[in-house]
Design an enzyme around this catalytic site. Structure first.
Site, short mmCIF file in Angstrom:
data_model
loop_
_atom_site.label_atom_id
_atom_site.label_comp_id
_atom_site.label_asym_id
_atom_site.label_seq_id
_atom_site.Cartn_x
_atom_site.Cartn_y
_atom_site.Cartn_z
N PRO A 250 -66.50 -25.95 42.14
CA PRO A 250 -67.37 -27.09 42.44
C PRO A 250 -68.84 -26.73 42.21
O PRO A 250 -69.19 -25.54 42.18
CB PRO A 250 -67.12 -27.36 43.93
CG PRO A 250 -65.95 -26.56 44.32
CD PRO A 250 -65.76 -25.49 43.32
N GLY A 254 -72.09 -21.03 42.77
CA GLY A 254 -72.61 -19.77 42.27
C GLY A 254 -72.01 -19.32 40.95
O GLY A 254 -71.99 -18.13 40.66
N GLU A 472 -70.00 -45.09 67.76
CA GLU A 472 -69.96 -43.63 67.74
C GLU A 472 -69.26 -43.08 68.97
O GLU A 472 -68.51 -42.11 68.88
CB GLU A 472 -71.39 -43.05 67.63
CG GLU A 472 -72.11 -43.39 66.33
CD GLU A 472 -71.34 -43.00 65.08
OE1 GLU A 472 -70.56 -42.02 65.11
OE2 GLU A 472 -71.49 -43.69 64.05
P1 ADP Z 1 -73.26 -23.42 40.01
O1 ADP Z 1 -73.62 -22.85 38.71
O2 ADP Z 1 -71.89 -23.05 40.47
O3 ADP Z 1 -73.47 -24.89 40.12
P2 ADP Z 1 -75.46 -21.84 40.85
O4 ADP Z 1 -75.01 -20.50 40.43
O5 ADP Z 1 -76.41 -22.53 39.96
O6 ADP Z 1 -74.21 -22.79 41.10
O7 ADP Z 1 -76.04 -21.73 42.31
C1 ADP Z 1 -77.28 -22.24 42.66
C2 ADP Z 1 -77.95 -21.37 43.67
O8 ADP Z 1 -77.23 -21.37 44.89
C3 ADP Z 1 -78.00 -19.92 43.27
O9 ADP Z 1 -79.13 -19.67 42.51
C4 ADP Z 1 -78.04 -19.20 44.59
O10 ADP Z 1 -79.35 -19.15 45.11
C5 ADP Z 1 -77.23 -20.09 45.48
N1 ADP Z 1 -75.85 -19.63 45.58
C6 ADP Z 1 -74.76 -20.29 45.18
N2 ADP Z 1 -73.64 -19.59 45.43
C7 ADP Z 1 -74.02 -18.45 45.99
C8 ADP Z 1 -73.31 -17.30 46.48
N3 ADP Z 1 -71.99 -17.23 46.43
N4 ADP Z 1 -74.04 -16.30 46.99
C9 ADP Z 1 -75.37 -16.38 47.07
N5 ADP Z 1 -76.09 -17.42 46.63
C10 ADP Z 1 -75.44 -18.46 46.10
ZN ZN Z 2 -67.65 -44.65 62.14
#
Ligand code: ADP
Ligand code: ZN
Ligand code: MG
Length: 657
Positions: A250, A254, A472
């Site tokens: 998703p 990362g 709620e």
């Molecule tokens: P994707 O490419 O899966 O959409 P990204 O790699 O671009 O996600 O993630 C965006 C940012 O979110 C990264 O630059 C980082 O700062 C943070 N992030 C996402 N997943 C992780 C993770 N597993 N560990 C640390 N930071 C993360």
């Molecule tokens: Zn509701």
């Protein structure tokens, strides 16, 4: 005849220096230096032409344009001795043709002109006037006259007038493409190579330690790193390393980060392109970019090619919809060709990322292409904790901040959301001029990211507020009365973002991967509780429960079709086929009768659960009213507050689950 022929052949060979049996085209090593289409060549040739032309023109007579009366008086006073009558004008020369011929002869023999005065070459022209006395005047003065065609422009200038426009068009063309192609300079067609865009990153600066909560994915990628570092180890044994690795997960989990970490760990260049970069307005540019990308990668091996969001080009060719997309298909085909065309032993590894693997063209996933797929899922509790730790490293936290509790409250959020939350919390502290970040900052940041921005400015009228509060409280009380349901941690009637007028948060105490049938029903009850409470109090329902209702009925339907929890189709799934086209639901793979059953069962179950929830709330109407009153007063009720109230007020309910 035969002999002649032979001689001719001999002389031809001598002339062109051809060995017998060698075809003209194969003659020696071809001069690899291309003829460059230089602007300067043209410029110099042009200058030479102009100089020659100017010289020749200056050798000709120097014609001054004069009035007709002046022209006539020049004839009368004898200056003009010869008149050439043209279509539009008269040209008067101060010498006769015979004089001119002898002069030219003298000029060529001894370089001097007999009539070499400054005015000698001075001639006159004037526009023709319909004057009957003109010819008689010429006769009277004994002026030589004759009709001629207008003087032809020199061959040179006519050539120039044809060639020059082309020269300028070509120069302009080259200028344009050299702008488009960045450095250009490799002939007219070099615009295809977009050097400006594909730049290898030397060191991405990311290591595996910067990626948290994706241990399994990291483990799989460690092998890739190892290969890039020590390819001999694998090639000696004859092992094959996958050419392509597809990161699936998703958004925000990362994937991009992990790909950079692989390059960083292996210490190899990193060519990054996004799938969308390949899709251009011009057909063929995308394919050319793919070619260029792979060429550069081969030159820089070992290295990593990273294609982010590959679904932009890798979309299945058949599900492209009406008309398809030629450009995208060409690009995809080129990518497939390039991937087939090299050996992973060259040390180039392709990593691609997507969050929609189901729409990818099956050809991409075949062995020899992206044959290894690494799943990066949303992080679990420990993963979220680790990610929070990474992203709060630089932030000053109050001593009592409990990151684990924050991670618990952030179930379902991805790494990017958590990074954002940590930043948001720090901003919150800054806004309140604090030097440290508190637990509450994090909680607010989570709420912000879960339910949208807090919007105190949007005020509900008193009646609406009351209704929202009952709604709620209905959710919360139902959750309270449902056995095994997650405890309520917060009820709020502060409107947030678009649509959400209030919300009830339940903190899961642990991550759930399994739900029993009774827990599913409990969830459905809780969803229905809001509307039931409204009906209990107002004897009327509202639109405010739209989302609850659709989620509840969706859950019930899935219980029947996906989880095999219905009576008739117990342990049987009733699947719908996946459809690649967004917005078009898949075809169902079950009978019309089954569909009727699903609809009827869904209605029956939802109806039954709703009646149960409603009767429970009716029995505890007093609790509903007390808690709602409290909520209206405070706007927000914490978990413990709510529980204390509920425990003392709720008298009786039948937990039929
Ligand atoms: P994707 O490419 O899966 O959409 P990204 O790699 O671009 O996600 O993630 C965006 C940012 O979110 C990264 O630059 C980082 O700062 C943070 N992030 C996402 N997943 C992780 C993770 N597993 N560990 C640390 N930071 C993360
Ligand atoms: Zn509701
Ligand atoms: Mg990404």
């Amino acid at each position: 005849m035969n002999k002649d022929n032979k001689d001719w052949k001999e002389s031809f060979k001598q002339k062109f220096n051809i060995e017998p049996g060698v075809h003209l085209g194969d003659k020696g090593p071809r001069n690899s230096k291309k003829f460059t289409f230089s602007f300067w060549y043209f410029f110099i040739i042009l200058l030479v032409f102009l100089a020659m032309n100017a010289f020749m023109v200056s050798r000709q007579t120097n014609v001054t344009s004069v009035d007709y009366t002046q022209f006539k008086s020049l004839i009368e006073d004898g200056t003009i001795k010869r008149v050439a009558i043209q279509d539009q004008q008269y040209i008067g020369y101060p010498f006769t043709r015979a004089q001119a011929a002898s002069d030219l002869q003298n000029y060529s023999s001894n370089g001097s002109s007999s009539v070499s005065t400054g005015t000698y070459l001075q001639s006159y022209s004037t526009y023709k006037v319909d004057d009957a006395s003109f010819i008689p005047l010429l006769d009277e003065k004994g002026v030589e006259y004759y009709a001629t065609a207008p003087e032809k422009p020199s061959i040179l200038s006519s050539i120039l007038s044809y060639v020059l426009p082309f020269v300028f068009i070509i120069l302009f063309w080259r200028f344009l493409f050299s702008k488009m192609g960045g450095q250009g300079g490799q002939g007219v067609l070099s615009f295809n190579q977009n050097k400006a865009k594909i730049v290898a990153e030397g060191d991405t600066g990311v290591r595996f330690a910067d990626v948290a909560g994706a241990d399994e994915s990291k483990y799989e990628l460690e092998e890739v790193v190892d290969f890039l570092k020590r390819p001999e180890k694998y090639t000696e044994i004859g092992g094959k390393i996958p050419k392509g690795v597809l990161l699936v997960g998703p958004p925000g989990t990362g994937k991009t980060l992990l790909a950079k970490a692989v390059a960083g760990e292996a210490g190899v260049p990193f060519f990054k392109m996004s799938g969308a970069d390949f899709v251009e307005m011009f057909v063929g540019v995308g394919a050319a970019r793919v070619r260029d990308l792979f060429r550069q990668a081969r030159e820089n091996s070992p290295c990593i090619i990273f294609i982010d969001e590959i679904d932009a080009i890798g979309r299945s060719r058949t599900s492209a919809g009406i008309g398809g997309n030629d450009e995208r298909e060409q690009t995809l085909n080129q990518l497939l060709v390039e991937m087939d065309g090299f050996d992973s032993r060259t040390g180039v590894i392709i990593i691609a990322a997507t969050n929609r693997p189901e729409i990818l063209d099956p050809a991409l996933l075949r062995p020899g292409r992206f044959d290894r797929q690494v799943l990066i899922d949303k992080p679990d509790l420990e993963g979220r904790l680790a990610i929070l730790k990474i992203h709060t490293k630089q932030i000053k936290l109050e001593d009592n901040v409990d990151l684990r509790k924050i991670a618990q409250g952030a179930a379902g959020l991805a790494g990017a959301d958590l990074a954002n939350i940590a930043n948001e919390a720090a901003l919150m502290a800054v806004r309140q001029q604090r030097k440290v970040v508190k637990q509450e900052d994090f909680e607010e940041a989570i709420e912000k990211s879960v339910a949208g921005l807090e919007r105190k400015s949007r005020l509900l009228n008193e009646k609406e507020r009351e209704r929202v509060a009952y709604h709620e409280t209905g959710h919360a009380l139902t959750a309270f009365m449902t056995k095994g349901s997650e405890p309520v941690s917060k009820i709020s009637i502060v409107p947030r973002g678009m649509g959400a007028l209030g919300y009830t948060l339940q903190y899961p105490t642990e991550d759930r991967f399994l739900l029993s049938q009774s827990e599913l029903l409990g969830n459905i009850d809780t969803l229905l509780g809001g509307r039931a409470a409204e009906e209990v109090i107002y004897q009327e329902i509202s639109t405010g429960a739209g989302n609850d209702i659709s989620r509840a009925s969706d859950l019930v339907r899935r219980m029947i079709t996906e989880f095999g929890m219905s009576e008739r189709y117990r342990n049987i799934t009733l699947p719908t086929t996946q459809s690649g086209i967004a917005g078009v639901s898949g075809a169902r793979e079950y009978s019309e009768k089954a569909q009727e059953y699903i609809d009827a069962e869904t209605a029956r179950i939802v109806g039954e659960r709703y009646e149960l929830v409603k009767s429970n709330l009716e029995k505890n109407k007093k609790a509903l009213e007390t808690i709602t009153k409290e909520l209206l007063e405070k706007e927000v009720l914490g978990g413990t507050e709510f529980e204390a109230l509920a425990k003392s007020e709720v008298i009786d309910y039948s937990a039929d689950v």
